[in-house]
Design a protein around this motif. Structure first.
Motif, mmCIF file in Angstrom:
data_model
loop_
_atom_site.group_PDB
_atom_site.id
_atom_site.type_symbol
_atom_site.label_atom_id
_atom_site.label_comp_id
_atom_site.label_asym_id
_atom_site.label_seq_id
_atom_site.Cartn_x
_atom_site.Cartn_y
_atom_site.Cartn_z
ATOM 1 N N GLU A 255 0.832 -1.204 0.000
ATOM 2 C CA GLU A 255 0.000 0.000 0.000
ATOM 3 C C GLU A 255 0.868 1.256 0.000
ATOM 4 N N LYS A 294 -7.535 -4.232 -5.069
ATOM 5 C CA LYS A 294 -8.318 -3.168 -4.420
ATOM 6 C C LYS A 294 -7.402 -2.004 -4.020
ATOM 7 N N ASN A 297 -6.140 -0.124 -7.156
ATOM 8 C CA ASN A 297 -7.157 0.789 -7.708
ATOM 9 C C ASN A 297 -7.338 2.033 -6.849
ATOM 10 N N LYS A 298 -7.261 1.824 -5.526
ATOM 11 C CA LYS A 298 -7.489 2.936 -4.587
ATOM 12 C C LYS A 298 -6.565 4.116 -4.887
ATOM 13 N N TYR A 299 -5.339 3.829 -5.368
ATOM 14 C CA TYR A 299 -4.372 4.907 -5.591
ATOM 15 C C TYR A 299 -4.131 5.176 -7.078
#
Ligand code: C2E
Ligand code: CA
Ligand code: CA
Length: 440
Positions: A255, A294, A297-299
């Motif tokens: 992340e 996930k 995609n979030k960033y």
């Protein structure tokens, strides 16, 4: 008491004892019996030795020859051990294919392990001989010691220390192990707080093209910054792999890298592909890919921006399960690199079967450039194979200009190592890209 009933209670007591303490397969004592019997011996004022012995690849033996033969093997191994030790010593089957041996009195470690190996290496069951390998862990107890579990743990640690070592059949617990255990416990006690306090930082090590000198990639490497003191991954990653905390750390690092990639994309027109180390434990998690997609995609990061590095040890030959996972990973658009190539035991078939893009040649090969011609030949052969399979090659741990010259000559694609740059913190890495802007 009526005689009839007295007999009955005797039988029951006997039966109960058997159930609780005797292993029905080998007729030796079980784990409970071992604890009890060792406890009795602790009072004796002489040297004592705790041994943990298990059969290598016992699962495969069971699969290949069936459980009846497997049980027979356990029984025979138990008998052989019993023959080799004194009447006053103890042998029990603690679990599956694990035997506990406790010797009272002076012991010649070399002698006992040699005899165990010799007698157990070929076992006759029913109709033929079977070749067996065993692993032995030894702990020589001090006279005052009373904690049986800790003795067993230490023998197990000695046993585990020889895992993966070719032709080594026994390990002896030493003071170093003790220190290692203390350190491991310390690391374990700090790890959760480490994530909560954001103590894990990422450093990036550039990978440079041999043809154009451009920065074509970078590997994300974790550092643990504990109150200003940097702990290197070599110290904590093996501990986290053992206790599975690595799953949490890998995801955390992933992340953070995505956050950094997002920032770099805003600053630079083009960014190098970032390699992220993923452990086997993470890959084998049920919802691994879903979770990672996930986060990606979030960033607003694309799988295409990332290459996942897995060590050669993770990919065991043509392991179908592994192949399935990697195919899904690849389908999503991630690159896949095999790390530390040449240090594991995988076969070359793996290179053809697994859906991989990149091969990272381990530093141990690079170190021998200019020293050992045989090893150099090996790198050239690896290069030929990778070219044929259309894989990209990255040389790791490159420190000298002589090595760079040679790697250029044999058409290795990328170079990673102190020769170009040490791993840099994010700020320094961004500056490195800025200074070499024309080189991306
Ligand atoms: P690795 O993946 O093989 O990483 C390369 C190691 O070589 C790094 O050590 C790097 O700093 C070091 N290195 C690079 N160039 C040179 C050189 O020219 N000379 C020398 N002597 N060393 C060089 P590092 O950072 O200590 O990492 C050690 C290992 O820890 C890594 O080996 C990797 O297996 C693991 N690791 C690091 N970060 C992560 C992570 O985020 N997740 C996981 N699962 N494992 C990680
Ligand atoms: Ca790596
Ligand atoms: Ca490596």
């Amino acid at each position: 008491m009526n005689r009839k009933f007295k007999n009955l209670t005797l039988i029951n007591k006997d039966k109960l004892y058997k159930l609780a303490y005797i292993d029905p397969i080998t007729n030796l004592g079980n784990y409970n019996a071992y604890l009890e019997r060792v406890k009795e011996k602790l009072e004796i004022n002489s040297k004592k030795t705790m041994i943990i012995l298990d059969i290598d690849k016992f699962k495969s033996f069971n699969k290949e020859y069936g459980h009846t033969k497997g049980n027979e093997l356990l029984k025979r191994v138990g008998e052989e051990i019993k023959h080799l030790i004194r009447k006053t010593d103890i042998v029990c089957r603690l679990a599956n294919d694990v035997f506990g041996i406790f010797l009272v009195g002076e012991v010649d470690v070399n002698n006992i392990t040699e005899r165990l190996n010799k007698n157990i290496s070929r076992i006759y069951i029913g109709d033929r001989w079977y070749n067996i390998r065993i692993s032995i862990g030894i702990y020589i107890c001090s006279k005052e010691e009373k904690n049986i579990q800790s003795m067993i743990d230490k023998a197990i640690m000695a046993h585990d220390s020889i895992k993966g070592k070719y032709n080594v059949t026994y390990g002896v617990f030493t003071e170093e192990f003790e220190q290692k255990m203390v350190k491991e416990n310390e690391i374990e006690s700090m790890m959760i707080e480490g994530i909560e306090n954001q103590e894990f930082e990422i450093y990036y090590q550039p990978q440079i093209s041999t043809k154009t000198e451009q920065i074509k990639g970078a590997e994300a490497l974790v550092r643990w910054n504990k109150d200003g003191k940097i702990i290197s991954p070599g110290e904590f990653i093996p501990v986290f792999e053992k206790n599975h905390f690595i799953i949490k750390l890998d995801q955390y690092i992933y992340e953070k890298v995505c956050i950094d990639i997002q920032e770099m994309k805003e600053i630079f027109k083009e960014i190098p592909k970032i390699s992220i180390n993923i452990s086997k434990e993470s890959l084998f998690e049920k919802d691994f890919l879903e979770k990672y997609i996930k986060i990606t995609n979030k960033y607003n990061v694309k799988p295409n921006d990332i290459e996942l590095e897995i060590t050669e040890r993770t990919t065991v030959n043509d392991d179908k399960y592994m192949k399935g996972i990697l195919e899904q990973v690849k389908e999503k658009g991630f690159g896949i690199a095999i790390d530390d190539f040449g240090t594991g035991y995988s076969s070359l078939i793996m290179l053809e079967v697994m859906p991989i893009d990149t091969l990272k040649i381990d530093k141990s090969f690079i170190d021998r450039i200019g020293i050992n011609n045989k090893e150099v030949n090996l790198i050239e052969i690896i290069m030929l194979i990778t070219k044929k399979l259309k894989l990209k090659t990255v040389a790791e741990g490159v420190e000298k200009s002589k090595q760079v010259e040679y790697l250029k000559k044999i058409n290795c694609d990328l170079i990673q190592g102190y020769f170009y740059s040490k791993p840099l913190d994010f700020e320094a890495f961004k500056n490195y890209i800025k200074e070499n802007k024309n080189k991306i």
